[in-house]
Design an enzyme around this catalytic site. Sequence first.
Site: not given
Length: 395
Positions: A159, A142-144, A333
């Site tokens: 990121r 799970m990332c941005t 997010r």
Amino acid sequence: MLGRSRLTFVLLAAAVTCAEAQHAPPWTEDCRKSTYPPSGPTYRGPVPWYTINLDLPPYKRWHELMVDKGPMLKIIVNSFKNMVNTFVPSGKVMQMVDQKLPDLLGQFSGPYEEEMKGIADVTEIPLGEIISFNIFYELFTMCTSIITEDKKGHLLHVRNMDFGIFLGWNINNNTWVITEELKPLTVNLDFQRNSKTVFKATSFAGYVGMLTGFKPGQFSLTLNERFSMNGGYLGLLEWILGKKDASWIGFITRSVLENATSYEEAKNILAKTKLLAPAYFILGGNQSGEGCVITRERKDSLDIYELDPKQGRWYVVQTNYDRWKNPLFLDDRRTPAQTCLKRTTQENLSFATLYDILSTKPVLNKLTVFTALMDVTKNHYEAYLRDCPDPCVGW
């Protein structure tokens, strides 16, 4: 059964808590400022650099790194085993992993199988467990990711890597077990051929795919997980049953970083290659307008959303939800990141201001392992280990 019931209760309680916390201080906050250069309680430390020599045989490429990181890899592999054995106390699942998994999965493409064999031998960890460690990143990331373009057409790609949701919660210090154990395994990698850099990446020692990296002067690439009913578990099952016409997402990301020679070539490969799991590929180039989010099903692309500064689209933000859908109410997010970007404005984009955004809760959360900052044009690559001290949302 009682142990599983308690676990279910804990997970439900965590979900309710995070749902409430997503939109309420102190788990959310106003856009952070002056967090760069990194320091203070949200900064764990720098990510160390290692060189991977692509001129070596695949079996030997990771030996030097794994001599250093092997003990830490054993810790996290044992944590995986303990979690599996909690649900299947007989130990038969891990016995199957050790004895059957390599044969079940068969040969991997390219150099990856030989590289994993080399890692297994150096660390004295069974090959099946090394393979399962590599598979894991196909399912739980799970990332941005953010790409921006300033008024001069200069691109930046950043990121937060978030990993470890529901993989063991430490009630003594309010952290995810696997997230914390990944931090000592986090490494910056300079992949070289003929003593010259081919690409740079941030990854986890023992993992031979790539999730974050750039090819100097050409393009940058990050991979975010995409949740779908036609997901990675189905692709994995098809692979086990002998249908091996799809690519592992971490392996295709590495292959593109290693072999593609331009933004357009990379975009074409990432948009069309059949995958084992759905994914978001966030790709940046080296000139104005070269930035996009490729939303992938396993067999084809659903959407390619590109920068268009002439139309006012000077950034793209991707978390783990399709851009045309609202994020899950307990995991938003995207909105805080977009809000902080708008407040930053296109005139003030830099590593410093983007690091501020990635340091703002809940973009920064208990799952965040590291923050990476990439400037393809200037060949500037930075990565930092992160912490999110209490009060901080679980994801």
